[in-house]
Scaffold this active site. Structure first.
Site, PDB file in Angstrom:
ATOM      1  CG  ASP A 125      -1.836  -1.118   1.355  1.00 44.82           C
ATOM      2  OD1 ASP A 125      -2.261  -1.826   0.350  1.00 44.82           O
ATOM      3  OD2 ASP A 125      -1.701  -2.106   2.355  1.00 44.82           O
ATOM      4  N   GLY A 179      -4.377  -3.884  -4.558  1.00 46.70           N
ATOM      5  CA  GLY A 179      -5.246  -2.714  -4.900  1.00 46.70           C
ATOM      6  C   GLY A 179      -4.548  -1.396  -5.273  1.00 46.70           C
ATOM      7  CG  HIS A 180      -2.640  -0.634  -8.327  1.00 50.03           C
ATOM      8  ND1 HIS A 180      -1.568  -0.972  -7.363  1.00 50.03           N
ATOM      9  CD2 HIS A 180      -2.205  -1.470  -9.128  1.00 50.03           C
ATOM     10  CE1 HIS A 180      -0.979  -1.926  -7.962  1.00 50.03           C
ATOM     11  NE2 HIS A 180      -1.204  -2.132  -8.928  1.00 50.03           N
ATOM     12  CD  GLN A 227       0.370  -8.851  -3.085  1.00 60.10           C
ATOM     13  OE1 GLN A 227       1.087  -9.443  -3.744  1.00 60.10           O
ATOM     14  NE2 GLN A 227      -0.850  -8.630  -3.518  1.00 60.10           N
TER      15      GLN A 227
HETATM   16  P1  IMP Z   1      -2.981 -12.909   1.172  1.00 63.26           P
HETATM   17  O1  IMP Z   1      -1.966 -12.357   0.103  1.00 63.26           O
HETATM   18  O2  IMP Z   1      -4.204 -12.423   1.009  1.00 63.26           O
HETATM   19  O3  IMP Z   1      -2.646 -14.398   1.434  1.00 63.26           O
HETATM   20  O4  IMP Z   1      -2.450 -12.309   2.680  1.00 63.26           O
HETATM   21  C1  IMP Z   1      -1.227 -12.561   3.243  1.00 63.26           C
HETATM   22  C2  IMP Z   1      -1.015 -11.120   3.855  1.00 63.26           C
HETATM   23  O5  IMP Z   1      -0.266 -10.257   2.880  1.00 63.26           O
HETATM   24  C3  IMP Z   1      -1.711 -10.437   4.808  1.00 63.26           C
HETATM   25  O6  IMP Z   1      -1.531 -10.045   5.928  1.00 63.26           O
HETATM   26  C4  IMP Z   1      -2.648  -9.378   3.938  1.00 63.26           C
HETATM   27  O7  IMP Z   1      -3.208  -8.387   4.725  1.00 63.26           O
HETATM   28  C5  IMP Z   1      -1.209  -8.936   3.253  1.00 63.26           C
HETATM   29  N1  IMP Z   1      -1.458  -8.451   1.875  1.00 63.26           N
HETATM   30  C6  IMP Z   1      -1.853  -9.043   0.643  1.00 63.26           C
HETATM   31  N2  IMP Z   1      -2.061  -8.092  -0.101  1.00 63.26           N
HETATM   32  C7  IMP Z   1      -1.742  -6.972   0.158  1.00 63.26           C
HETATM   33  C8  IMP Z   1      -1.677  -5.459  -0.548  1.00 63.26           C
HETATM   34  O8  IMP Z   1      -1.968  -5.722  -1.437  1.00 63.26           O
HETATM   35  N3  IMP Z   1      -1.397  -4.673   0.357  1.00 63.26           N
HETATM   36  C9  IMP Z   1      -1.120  -5.042   1.730  1.00 63.26           C
HETATM   37  N4  IMP Z   1      -1.012  -5.945   2.495  1.00 63.26           N
HETATM   38  C10 IMP Z   1      -1.394  -7.047   1.623  1.00 63.26           C
END
Ligand code: IMP
Length: 479
Positions: free
Chosen positions: A39, A66-67, A274
């Protein structure tokens, strides 16, 4: 049966061009990665740098990302589609390393089309893996099972999908083009999940009680009454064949698309989702995502070689945030953290969850700089810090035993109990959202940026001072 177009695409293409790179000027494969816990505003930075690129490629992650991009006052939110889609003249690629939920992707395509965005340039790797309905259910089930120990995933099915990929039980985009193969693969993939899916239906009652918490939409999907049509082999196959028909015009040999451009000396941007500290191998495991968001993964996730990459940009906020569980040494659980949350609108684009907020962690940032071998940094949301009398940056950690740690600890127990030690810098009061030139920034803001750049040893080339595309300050290369 493979469609005529797919057969033609696979067989009729010219062999890949012989590299002309030995006499071509060095033109970048440019990678953009998140330098913290996600983010950071990568979408905006990608959107800006994309002006000089010919193609923008996403190389990992899925719709857990998400962007948000603000263009001419209009807000665009993307989860899967690379930020470059707003440029009509650039190829916009979903690489093989991405996991994609076809239902979500088609929704995004339709939504952008309705807003007049030309989608012809969207290209999707035939080798990208599909997030299937059972992956979403199993992600939710896994989190519910872990209870208090849950990771706080986005419940989008990311982990189970990558797990199936590694188990060689994955369904790929190309499988959507052949009904027979698709049906057989779904059947094989479903077989070892029956037990877990049965357990899930037992958990449904429990889930119903929790429907008000966390990721509401997915939980609600998960508690639909049995028989769940999406887990029915026949219905699922039909639905996905239909997705295949709709996605087919976009399916392409995307590695070749990158090679053609790179070999012709054109710029290709590889956009990570991420961020570094959520990396499956190098992040704060197990509180990580299930892919590799670091620069090295651009090679695997797009199909290019390491020497195709000549620039790596890291994006970091002027402070730090994290969503979900896991260690976060500089977290502020007080009023100040709340202030950052409110002022920075720190709510997830994907799940709407509140982000945890804290001071800039330079120990972690220096780690991210080295892991990615960054060549430049972009610092976003500097405006959020205005009005604070003092700015703090973590410059080392102290372990529970009292040892001073200058580098990011590789051992989870040390990291979990480490406390940060801070340097303090003077804050600034001015509203900087109208600044467009470095000289417009208050001296304290400039000193803050210089401090960061000196500490991590990488120039800060771009500074975000507000959400809009034009709310940026470029800094010269040597700064
Ligand atoms: P997953 O990717 O849904 O399996 O989540 C694993 C971890 O990565 C969790 O702590 C999520 O909140 C974090 N996470 C996944 N995608 C994002 C992102 O785009 N931004 C921030 N955190 C993310």
């Amino acid at each position: 049966m493979l469609s005529a177009r797919a057969t033609e695409d696979a067989g009729m293409r010219r062999p890949y061009a012989r590299s002309t790179r030995h006499n071509a000027p060095v033109m970048p494969g440019l990678v953009i990665v998140g330098a913290q816990w996600g983010d950071e505003g990568k979408g905006k930075v990608t959107d800006l740098l994309a002006e000089r690129a010919d193609a923008i490629v996403r190389f990992q992650g899925g719709n857990n990302a998400g962007h948000t991009i603000v263009r001419d006052g209009e807000e665009f939110k993307f989860h899967l589609i690379p930020s470059g889609i707003l440029y009509p003249d650039k190829a916009c690629v979903i690489g093989n390393g991405v996991v994609l939920d076809p239902h979500i992707l088609l929704g995004e395509i339709d939504g952008l089309r309705r807003r007049g965005v030309d989608m012809n340039n969207l290209k999707i790797s035939a080798n990208a893996h599909l997030i299937m309905p059972y992956h979403v259910l199993l992600d939710t089930a896994g989190e519910v099972k872990l209870g208090k120990l849950s990771l706080g995933t986005t419940r989008r099915g990311i982990g189970p999908c990558y797990a199936d990929k590694a188990l060689r039980l994955g369904i790929r985009v190309q499988d959507l083009l052949d009904e027979k193969i698709l049906r057989a693969k779904i059947r094989t993939a479903l077989e070892p999940k029956q037990q877990a899916l049965r357990e899930l239906s037992v958990q449904r009652r429990k889930l119903r009680k929790e429907a008000g918490e966390g990721d509401r939409e997915s939980v609600e999907q998960a508690i639909e009454d049995a028989p769940d049509p999406r887990i029915d082999l026949h219905t699922m196959t039909e639905e996905h064949i239909n997705y295949g028909h709709r996605l087919e015009p976009h399916i392409a040999d995307t590695a070749r698309l990158c090679w053609d451009r790179l070999d012709a000396g054109k710029t290709v941007i590889f956009e990570g989702a991420q961020a570094t500290l959520l990396d499956l191998d190098h992040g704060t495991y197990p509180f990580v995502t299930s892919s590799n968001p670091i620069a090295g993964a651009a090679c695997v996730g797009a199909g290019i070689g390491p020497t195709d990459i000549s620039e790596v940009w890291g994006v970091a906020k002027a402070y730090a945030t994290r969503v979900g569980a896991g260690p976060f040494p500089t977290e502020l659980t007080d009023e100040l953290g709340r202030h950052m949350l409110e002022k920075g609108h720190e709510y997830g684009t994907t799940t709407g969850r509140e982000r945890r907020c804290g001071w800039m962690d330079l120990v972690a940032l220096r780690y991210a700089v080295r892991l990615n071998r960054m060549s430049s940094l972009a610092i976003t949301k500097l405006d959020v810090l205005s009005g604070l009398e003092t700015l703090r940056v973590a410059v080392r950690y102290r372990s529970r035993e009292g040892a001073l740690l200058d580098s990011f600890p590789y051992h989870q127990s040390i990291l979990h109990s480490a406390t940060p030690e801070y340097d303090e810098l003077p804050g600034f009061d001015e509203d900087i959202t109208a600044c467009r030139d470095e000289a417009d920034l208050p001296p304290q803001a400039r000193a803050y940026l210089d401090y960061i750049a000196d500490f991590v040893g990488v120039p800060i080339r771009l500074v975000g001072v507000g959400p809009s595309r034009d709310q940026i300050v470029w800094r010269p290369e040597g700064a």
